[in-house]
Structure formats: C-alpha cells, structure tokens
Design an enzyme around this catalytic site. Structure first.
Site, mmCIF file in Angstrom:
data_model
loop_
_atom_site.group_PDB
_atom_site.id
_atom_site.type_symbol
_atom_site.label_atom_id
_atom_site.label_comp_id
_atom_site.label_asym_id
_atom_site.label_seq_id
_atom_site.Cartn_x
_atom_site.Cartn_y
_atom_site.Cartn_z
ATOM 1 N N SER A 197 -25.150 44.609 68.401
ATOM 2 C CA SER A 197 -26.724 44.182 67.703
ATOM 3 C C SER A 197 -27.696 43.649 68.740
ATOM 4 O O SER A 197 -28.749 44.141 68.454
ATOM 5 C CB SER A 197 -26.719 43.385 66.415
ATOM 6 N N HIS A 204 -24.826 51.346 65.107
ATOM 7 C CA HIS A 204 -24.997 50.051 64.590
ATOM 8 C C HIS A 204 -25.013 49.850 63.149
ATOM 9 O O HIS A 204 -25.961 50.379 62.529
ATOM 10 C CB HIS A 204 -26.370 49.411 65.060
ATOM 11 N N GLU A 207 -27.767 52.911 62.424
ATOM 12 C CA GLU A 207 -28.499 53.125 63.540
ATOM 13 C C GLU A 207 -27.740 53.895 64.600
ATOM 14 O O GLU A 207 -26.940 53.282 65.175
ATOM 15 C CB GLU A 207 -29.198 51.959 64.060
ATOM 16 N N ASN A 222 -33.609 44.996 63.352
ATOM 17 C CA ASN A 222 -33.627 43.747 63.706
ATOM 18 C C ASN A 222 -35.054 43.429 64.722
ATOM 19 O O ASN A 222 -35.456 42.320 64.555
ATOM 20 C CB ASN A 222 -32.390 43.332 64.465
HETATM 21 P P1 NAI Z 1 -16.130 38.937 63.942
HETATM 22 O O1 NAI Z 1 -15.764 37.728 64.675
HETATM 23 O O2 NAI Z 1 -16.166 38.526 62.358
HETATM 24 O O3 NAI Z 1 -14.927 39.912 64.502
HETATM 25 C C1 NAI Z 1 -14.601 40.077 66.002
HETATM 26 C C2 NAI Z 1 -13.262 40.470 65.754
HETATM 27 O O4 NAI Z 1 -12.856 41.048 67.280
HETATM 28 C C3 NAI Z 1 -12.504 39.454 65.637
HETATM 29 O O5 NAI Z 1 -11.516 39.772 64.441
HETATM 30 C C4 NAI Z 1 -11.337 39.129 66.938
HETATM 31 O O6 NAI Z 1 -10.407 38.716 67.041
HETATM 32 C C5 NAI Z 1 -11.637 40.473 67.674
HETATM 33 N N1 NAI Z 1 -11.666 40.441 69.001
HETATM 34 C C6 NAI Z 1 -12.222 39.676 69.963
HETATM 35 N N2 NAI Z 1 -12.038 40.307 71.171
HETATM 36 C C7 NAI Z 1 -11.251 41.290 71.046
HETATM 37 C C8 NAI Z 1 -10.769 42.359 71.877
HETATM 38 N N3 NAI Z 1 -10.965 42.193 73.393
HETATM 39 N N4 NAI Z 1 -9.954 43.285 71.558
HETATM 40 C C9 NAI Z 1 -9.696 43.411 70.375
HETATM 41 N N5 NAI Z 1 -10.390 42.476 69.299
HETATM 42 C C10 NAI Z 1 -11.074 41.601 69.619
HETATM 43 O O7 NAI Z 1 -17.383 39.645 64.389
HETATM 44 P P2 NAI Z 1 -18.628 40.516 63.444
HETATM 45 O O8 NAI Z 1 -19.544 39.957 62.934
HETATM 46 O O9 NAI Z 1 -17.383 41.637 62.992
HETATM 47 O O10 NAI Z 1 -19.216 41.218 64.851
HETATM 48 C C11 NAI Z 1 -18.333 42.131 65.582
HETATM 49 C C12 NAI Z 1 -19.558 42.884 66.438
HETATM 50 O O11 NAI Z 1 -20.633 43.657 65.442
HETATM 51 C C13 NAI Z 1 -20.488 42.324 67.382
HETATM 52 O O12 NAI Z 1 -20.766 43.187 68.434
HETATM 53 C C14 NAI Z 1 -21.903 42.050 66.558
HETATM 54 O O13 NAI Z 1 -22.839 41.758 67.478
HETATM 55 C C15 NAI Z 1 -21.743 43.156 65.774
HETATM 56 N N6 NAI Z 1 -22.541 43.188 64.370
HETATM 57 C C16 NAI Z 1 -22.567 42.366 63.764
HETATM 58 C C17 NAI Z 1 -23.214 42.264 62.549
HETATM 59 C C18 NAI Z 1 -23.178 41.012 61.366
HETATM 60 O O14 NAI Z 1 -23.849 40.832 60.668
HETATM 61 N N7 NAI Z 1 -22.160 40.004 61.521
HETATM 62 C C19 NAI Z 1 -24.149 43.124 62.061
HETATM 63 C C20 NAI Z 1 -24.238 44.433 63.005
HETATM 64 C C21 NAI Z 1 -23.394 44.166 64.183
#
Ligand code: NAI
Length: 308
Positions: free
Chosen positions: A136, A157, A169, A207
């Site tokens: 994001s 996104h 997006e 955003n």
């Molecule tokens: P989260 O923390 O819930 O999930 C991330 C996951 O990735 C975790 O399960 C972690 O173990 C895993 N992980 C970390 N490094 C890794 C690697 N090298 N290889 C494989 N797995 C790995 O985070 P979330 O909220 O799901 O966010 C993920 C992405 O989505 C980020 O880039 C965030 O900016 C983006 N995003 C988040 C939104 C939100 O509302 N939380 C909305 C839109 C985008």
C-alpha cells in the site's frame, strides 16, 4: 468453459494457477477470492503456524460466503466450501509456488524483503509468470528495480477485508507491458473485483484521498470544533460514508494510519499529510483501535468486529 489461448502472448493466457506469498490478513483473503473463482492457489508463508491460521480463517470465511450464496441448498453450500478449499495448497518453500501464471506478494511492508523475494522468484519462475505486489505504501518501480521481468510486474492493491471489499487498484509501474496490464485487469475481474488503474504514485488513488480526509477529521477533533461522535455521524448521514473517519481509523488501526500519513508526507511534501500530535500520542499509548480494544472508541476484544 471457453478458454482463449493467445499463444503469441503468454501473459494474456487465462490465469488459472496463482501463488500468494504471505498468508496473513491480506494474503489469506486474496487466496480465498482466487480459490472461490475456481483457480488453483498456493499460499507460501515463512511460518507454518501462520499457514494453519490462514487455512482456518479461509475455511470459516468460505462457510459464511456459502451460507449467503446458497441459502436454501445446504448440499451445494457444502460442496462450494469443499471445492474452493481443496484448490488451496500451502507451503513454506518458495519453490513450491514459483511455477504458476501469477504470483501476488502480500508479505511484510518492507522494501528489502520484497526486493529479495522477487529476485529469488525471478530466477525460479518460468518466463510467462506475472509478478504483482499488494503493497500500500511502497513504490512499485522500486520493488521491481532488481528483477529482469519489469514488463511483467505491477501492483495489485486489494482492500481489507479482501472477500468483502469490491475494489482492486491495478498499479502501472513505468515498465509494465500492455499485455501484463490487460492480464491483471482480467484477473481482477475474474476474482470478482472492479478494477481501477493508476500510476505508481504515493497512496495510489484511495489512500491518497483518504489521507487528507482522515487527517483533517483528526485536526477538527483536536481543535474541539466538534466531537468525534458528531464528526462520524456527519460523514455517515451527510456524505453517505459507511463509517465515519474515527470508526474507520479504529478499524484500520491507528498505527497503520500514522504510517500511511508519514509515508505520503515524506514522498509528496504536501502539508496536508503533516504529523498529527494526537495520532502520535495515541499510538504511543498503544491505543491502536479495534485490535487493541481501544482507539477513539472502546471495543470488546473478544467480540467479532470484522477484523482478524
Ligand atoms: P500480515 O502481517 O497480516 O501478513 C504478512 C504475512 O507475510 C505474515 O503471515 C508473515 O509471516 C508473512 N511473511 C513475511 N515475510 C515473508 C517472506 N519473506 N516470505 C513469505 N512470507 C512472509 O500483513 P498484511 O496486513 O496482510 O499485509 C501484507 C501486505 O499487504 C503489506 O505489503 C501491506 O502493506 C499490504 N496491504 C495491507 C492492507 C491492510 O489493510 N492490512 C491493505 C492493503 C495492502
């Protein structure tokens, strides 16, 4: 169904096999909508316990979707859950997810982690594989700067919660090919989303516009112009928004909010994104919103509030 096969343009083939890297909040939702749409999905995460958690949350979400979709047909509902769930494989090894049509990355929001992941995948994946990031706040051009297939890279996104929010997006980096862009748009549609397009610009569309809005709501409250309750009611009943700005901030998380404003301030220099003392204070106090039980409002942590 009728499957078109554009042999001269591999990235325009219908996307049937998808890998989602990162099985957290967003990744599990992305995997679910792809599986629901009949695609084969592999979820990769570094932590096996998070893969288990992802499977559990997908299962219970699928049950909810099935109940709604097949109201009067319990057998069909059960079949839908089983079929969708069976299309999802999980693994901790990135190699297991490399050979697919599309890889969507939803790992931790750190540039170097994302760059490293895509470099590995660039070597492992066949030529036709399209790469996408769900970031994001990080630049799409920066994420793909170290890989060869920059023409087969873009931003996808999604919005939280992925199975519910209808928007996707599609972000065009400088080097994306028309074929890749079209394949991404078609895939977004295939998983039930309405796609909009934008350039690789800070905050993308949604955003970028939510930032100044939520910042000014905070400032109004800080100045004592109106109560947070009245501001929330005002935007719901007067502007037709489903949540007011304070409800939305609690839902998204105040830490996430602070971070988003910070990044857009750094990247654009626009004073509308300047730090807001009240927001910083609340984050320091651990009042992050629904996930910690208190933000602008108080929550019962054990109650289901739409978030994980
Ligand atoms: P989260 O923390 O819930 O999930 C991330 C996951 O990735 C975790 O399960 C972690 O173990 C895993 N992980 C970390 N490094 C890794 C690697 N090298 N290889 C494989 N797995 C790995 O985070 P979330 O909220 O799901 O966010 C993920 C992405 O989505 C980020 O880039 C965030 O900016 C983006 N995003 C988040 C939104 C939100 O509302 N939380 C909305 C839109 C985008």
């Amino acid at each position: 169904g009728h499957v078109r096969n554009f042999s001269s343009s591999p990235s325009l083939n219908v996307i049937q096999n998808v890998t989602v890297v990162g099985g957290g909040l967003m990744g599990s939702g992305i995997a679910q909508v792809a599986a629901q749409a009949g695609q084969n999905v592999t979820i990769i995460d570094v932590k096996p316990e998070l893969l288990e958690k992802a499977q559990k949350s997908i299962k219970s979400n699928l049950v909810r979707v099935a109940k709604k979709t097949f109201k009067d047909d319990a057998a069909k509902a059960e079949q839908f859950v089983k079929d969708s769930f069976d299309r999802i494989k999980v693994s901790t090894k990135i190699e297991d997810g490399a050979n697919v049509d599309l890889i969507v990355e939803a790992i931790v929001e750190k540039l170097d982690a994302k760059q490293e992941l895509f470099k590995k995948l660039d070597d492992l994946s066949p030529e036709h594989t399209i790469f996408a990031s769900n970031t994001s706040s990080i630049s799409i051009n920066e994420i793909c700067s170290g890989i060869k297939r920059k023409d087969r890279f873009g931003g996808l996104h999604f919005f939280n919660p992925v199975p519910v929010m209808r928007l996707l997006e599609v972000i065009k980096g400088d080097d994306i090919s028309e074929a890749t862009y079209q394949a991404m748009m078609a895939w977004g549609k295939s998983v039930g989303k309405t796609c909009i397009t934008c350039k690789d610009t800070p905050g993308f569309v949604v955003n970028r516009l939510l930032g100044p809005y939520s910042a000014e709501a905070l400032r109004m409250y800080e100045r004592g112009d109106a109560s947070k309750e009245d501001i929330d009611i005002g935007m719901k009943l007067g502007a037709g928004y489903p949540m007011g700005p304070f409800e939305l901030a609690d839902y998204t998380g105040l830490d996430t909010n602070k971070f988003a404003l910070q990044v857009m301030y750094e990247k654009t220099g626009n004073p509308v994104f300047e730090p807001i003392p009240l927001l910083h204070k609340m984050v320091e106090e651990g009042k992050l919103g629904i996930k910690t039980g208190e933000g602008f409002y108080k929550y019962n942590k054990n109650k289901f509030h739409y978030r994980k």
